[in-house]
Design an enzyme around this catalytic site. Structure first.
Site, mmCIF file in Angstrom:
data_model
loop_
_atom_site.group_PDB
_atom_site.id
_atom_site.type_symbol
_atom_site.label_atom_id
_atom_site.label_comp_id
_atom_site.label_asym_id
_atom_site.label_seq_id
_atom_site.Cartn_x
_atom_site.Cartn_y
_atom_site.Cartn_z
ATOM 1 N N HIS A 6 0.845 -1.201 0.000
ATOM 2 C CA HIS A 6 0.000 0.000 0.000
ATOM 3 C C HIS A 6 0.878 1.248 0.000
ATOM 4 O O HIS A 6 1.339 1.697 1.047
ATOM 5 C CB HIS A 6 -0.907 -0.059 1.233
ATOM 6 C CG HIS A 6 -1.902 1.046 1.339
ATOM 7 N ND1 HIS A 6 -2.981 0.988 2.193
ATOM 8 C CD2 HIS A 6 -2.000 2.248 0.721
ATOM 9 C CE1 HIS A 6 -3.686 2.094 2.091
ATOM 10 N NE2 HIS A 6 -3.102 2.886 1.203
ATOM 11 N N HIS A 33 1.150 5.014 -2.274
ATOM 12 C CA HIS A 33 0.727 5.909 -3.365
ATOM 13 C C HIS A 33 1.976 6.614 -3.873
ATOM 14 O O HIS A 33 2.599 7.375 -3.113
ATOM 15 C CB HIS A 33 -0.292 6.931 -2.864
ATOM 16 C CG HIS A 33 -1.498 6.297 -2.242
ATOM 17 N ND1 HIS A 33 -2.668 6.105 -2.945
ATOM 18 C CD2 HIS A 33 -1.715 5.790 -1.003
ATOM 19 C CE1 HIS A 33 -3.556 5.515 -2.147
ATOM 20 N NE2 HIS A 33 -2.999 5.309 -0.966
ATOM 21 N N HIS A 63 -9.517 0.926 -0.843
ATOM 22 C CA HIS A 63 -9.449 1.493 0.505
ATOM 23 C C HIS A 63 -10.830 1.338 1.132
ATOM 24 O O HIS A 63 -11.838 1.686 0.501
ATOM 25 C CB HIS A 63 -9.108 2.981 0.449
ATOM 26 C CG HIS A 63 -7.680 3.290 0.124
ATOM 27 N ND1 HIS A 63 -7.032 2.768 -0.957
ATOM 28 C CD2 HIS A 63 -6.781 4.086 0.759
ATOM 29 C CE1 HIS A 63 -5.782 3.225 -0.970
ATOM 30 N NE2 HIS A 63 -5.601 4.035 0.047
ATOM 31 N N GLU A 119 -10.977 3.089 6.587
ATOM 32 C CA GLU A 119 -9.929 3.988 7.095
ATOM 33 C C GLU A 119 -10.649 5.047 7.939
ATOM 34 O O GLU A 119 -10.562 5.052 9.151
ATOM 35 C CB GLU A 119 -9.157 4.625 5.933
ATOM 36 C CG GLU A 119 -8.065 5.612 6.372
ATOM 37 C CD GLU A 119 -7.431 6.370 5.190
ATOM 38 O OE1 GLU A 119 -8.024 6.423 4.103
ATOM 39 O OE2 GLU A 119 -6.329 6.942 5.388
ATOM 40 N N ASP A 157 1.897 3.993 2.864
ATOM 41 C CA ASP A 157 0.822 4.830 2.330
ATOM 42 C C ASP A 157 1.371 6.037 1.546
ATOM 43 O O ASP A 157 1.437 5.985 0.323
ATOM 44 C CB ASP A 157 -0.115 5.286 3.471
ATOM 45 C CG ASP A 157 -1.540 5.515 3.008
ATOM 46 O OD1 ASP A 157 -1.861 5.214 1.850
ATOM 47 O OD2 ASP A 157 -2.357 6.003 3.819
ATOM 48 N N ASP A 158 1.728 7.117 2.240
ATOM 49 C CA ASP A 158 2.257 8.336 1.593
ATOM 50 C C ASP A 158 3.490 8.798 2.365
ATOM 51 O O ASP A 158 3.427 9.741 3.163
ATOM 52 C CB ASP A 158 1.176 9.428 1.603
ATOM 53 C CG ASP A 158 -0.065 8.996 0.849
ATOM 54 O OD1 ASP A 158 -0.054 9.065 -0.391
ATOM 55 O OD2 ASP A 158 -1.038 8.556 1.498
#
Ligand code: HPA
Ligand code: ZN
Length: 332
Positions: A14, A16, A194, A197, A275-276
Site C-alpha cells: 500500500h 501511493h 481502501h 480507514e 501509504d504516503d
C-alpha cells in the site's frame, strides 16, 4: 533491532507513488516546469504537513502533485522512491497511482504511464526490487469518469496488476463503483480498495460483497463489527494497515493506541505499509521502527507481517518463492 529491521526483506502492499513526492523533489520539478509554489522553502513545506483528517491531507496531496507534468517528472518521482526504498531493505512494492488526479490537470495519460513504467522497468533491472502496478480511481469523482479513464487505459491493461479505489472515503461508499470493478475483473485485473480507514466497517463488507475485492487497504475499522472480523479471519483477507498514516490523519490519537496488536490478536492477515511516506513521516523502515517502539514486538512479528505481505503481493511466482525463502532464512 534497527539493523534487523533494516536488512529484513520487506514488502509493502500500500503505497501511493504521488505520496512519495519529497519536498526537495517538489522544488526541483517546480523549477524545471516553471511553476510557482506556495512555499518559500523545503522547511515551509514540511511545516505545512499537519493534518486534521484525510481531507486535510488530500488537499495538500493534490496540490503537491501539480509539479508533475511530463513523463520525466513521473519517472523521477518513482525512481527516487524506488532507490530510497531499496536502500532501506524493501524488496517489493505494490504501488498505487492516481491517473485522474493528473488528467484533470491536463496531463496526458501517456505521460503518466510512460514515466512510471520506465521507472519500474529500470528499478526491476538494476535494484533488488519488484513492483506491482495498481491503477487507482478517485471515489469522490463519478463512476462514469472512472469508466472512461479505465477504457482510455486499454493499451496498458496487460501491464497492470490491479485497480484500486482511494481518496475521500466518507459518503463515497464502495457500491458507487460496482460497474467499474466488474469491468476491470472482466479484463483479468485484481481488485483492491481502501475501506474502513475513515469510513465505517460496513464499507469493508460492501467492498468485499459488491466490488469483490481480494485485499482491503487500511481496514482498521473492521474491529467495530465482530461478524466482519470473523469473516476476515476465516477467509484470511489481507489488510494493508498503514500505522504512521493513521496517526498523521488522526484515524487514531497515537501509535500506542493503534488497533494493530488487536488485529493480529484476532488472527487477521495483517501487513504494514507506508501509504504516503513523504507526508506521514517516513517509509516502510520508519513504520517498522515506530511499531517496534510503540508495541515492543520482537523479530518474529515483523517476519510474520512481511511473510503475509509477500504471500499476497502482485509478484511473479519464482520471485515470490525466492523472497519467501530469503525471509525464512533470516536469523531471529
Ligand atoms: N486514503 C485515501 N486516499 C488516499 C490516501 C489514503 O490514505 N493516500 C492517497 N490517497
Ligand atoms: Zn492509501
Amino acid at each position: 533491532m534497527y539493523e534487523y529491521l533494516r536488512q529484513l526483506p520487506k514488502t509493502e502492499l500500500h503505497l501511493h507513488i504521488e505520496g512519495s513526492l519529497e519536498p526537495e523533489l517538489m522544488f526541483r520539478l517546480a523549477k524545471r516546469n516553471g511553476i510557482a509554489l506556495d512555499y518559500a522553502s523545503v522547511e515551509d513545506v514540511k511545516a505545512a504537513y499537519r493534518f486534521d483528517n484525510l481531507q486535510g491531507f488530500l488537499n495538500l496531496y493534490y496540490q503537491g502533485m501539480n509539479v508533475l507534468r511530463t513523463r520525466e517528472d513521473f519517472y523521477d518521482l518513482a525512481i527516487d522512491y524506488f532507490k530510497r526504498a531499496s536502500d532501506e531493505g524493501v524488496v517489493h512494492i505494490d504501488m498505487h497511482f492516481d491517473p485522474q488526479a493528473h488528467l484533470v490537470r491536463g496531463v496526458a495519460l501517456d505521460e503518466v504511464m510512460e514515466g512510471l513504467f520506465r521507472a519500474k522497468e529500470e528499478a526491476e533491472a538494476s535494484l533488488d526490487l519488484s513492483i506491482g502496478m495498481i491503477m487507482a480511481f478517485l471515489r469522490d469523482r463519478s463512476q462514469e469518469e472512472a469508466l472512461e479513464v479505465f477504457e482510455q487505459a486499454a493499451p496498458y491493461w496487460t501491464r497492470l496488476d490491479a485497480i484500486g479505489l482511494d481518496s475521500a472515503e466518507r459518503d463515497n461508499p464502495p457500491v458507487k463503483f460496482k460497474a467499474l470493478f466488474e469491468r476491470a475483473a472482466k479484463e483479468g485485473l485484481a481488485l483492491v480498495a481502501h475501506a474502513g480507514e475513515e469510513g465505517p466497517a460496513d464499507y469493508i463488507r460492501q467492498a468485499l460483497d459488491e466490488l469483490k475485492i481480494t485485499r482491503v487497504d487500511h481496514g482498521v475499522r473492521c474491529l467495530d463489527d465482530s461478524e466482519l472480523v470473523e469473516r476476515l479471519r476465516s477467509e484470511q483477507v489481507v489488510l494493508t494497515v498503514c500505522p504512521l498514516s493513521n496517526v498523521c490523519l488522526k484515524v487514531i490519537d497515537e501509535l500506542g493506541e493503534h488497533p494493530l496488536p488487536a488485529l493480529i490478536e484476532e488472527g487477521l492477515k495483517v501487513t504494514i505499509s507506508s501509504d504516503d511516506p513523504a507526508y506521514f513521516g517516513g517509509g516502510l523502515l520508519a513504520n517498522h521502527v515506530a511499531c517496534r517502539d510503540a508495541f515492543g514486538w520482537d523479530e518474529s512479528v515483523f517476519k510474520a507481517l512481511n511473510r503475509n505481505a509477500l504471500e499476497e503481493a502482485f509478484i511473479a511466482e519464482p520471485r515470490r518463492k525466492a523472497l519467501l525463502q530469503r525471509l525464512d532464512s533470516i536469523g531471529e
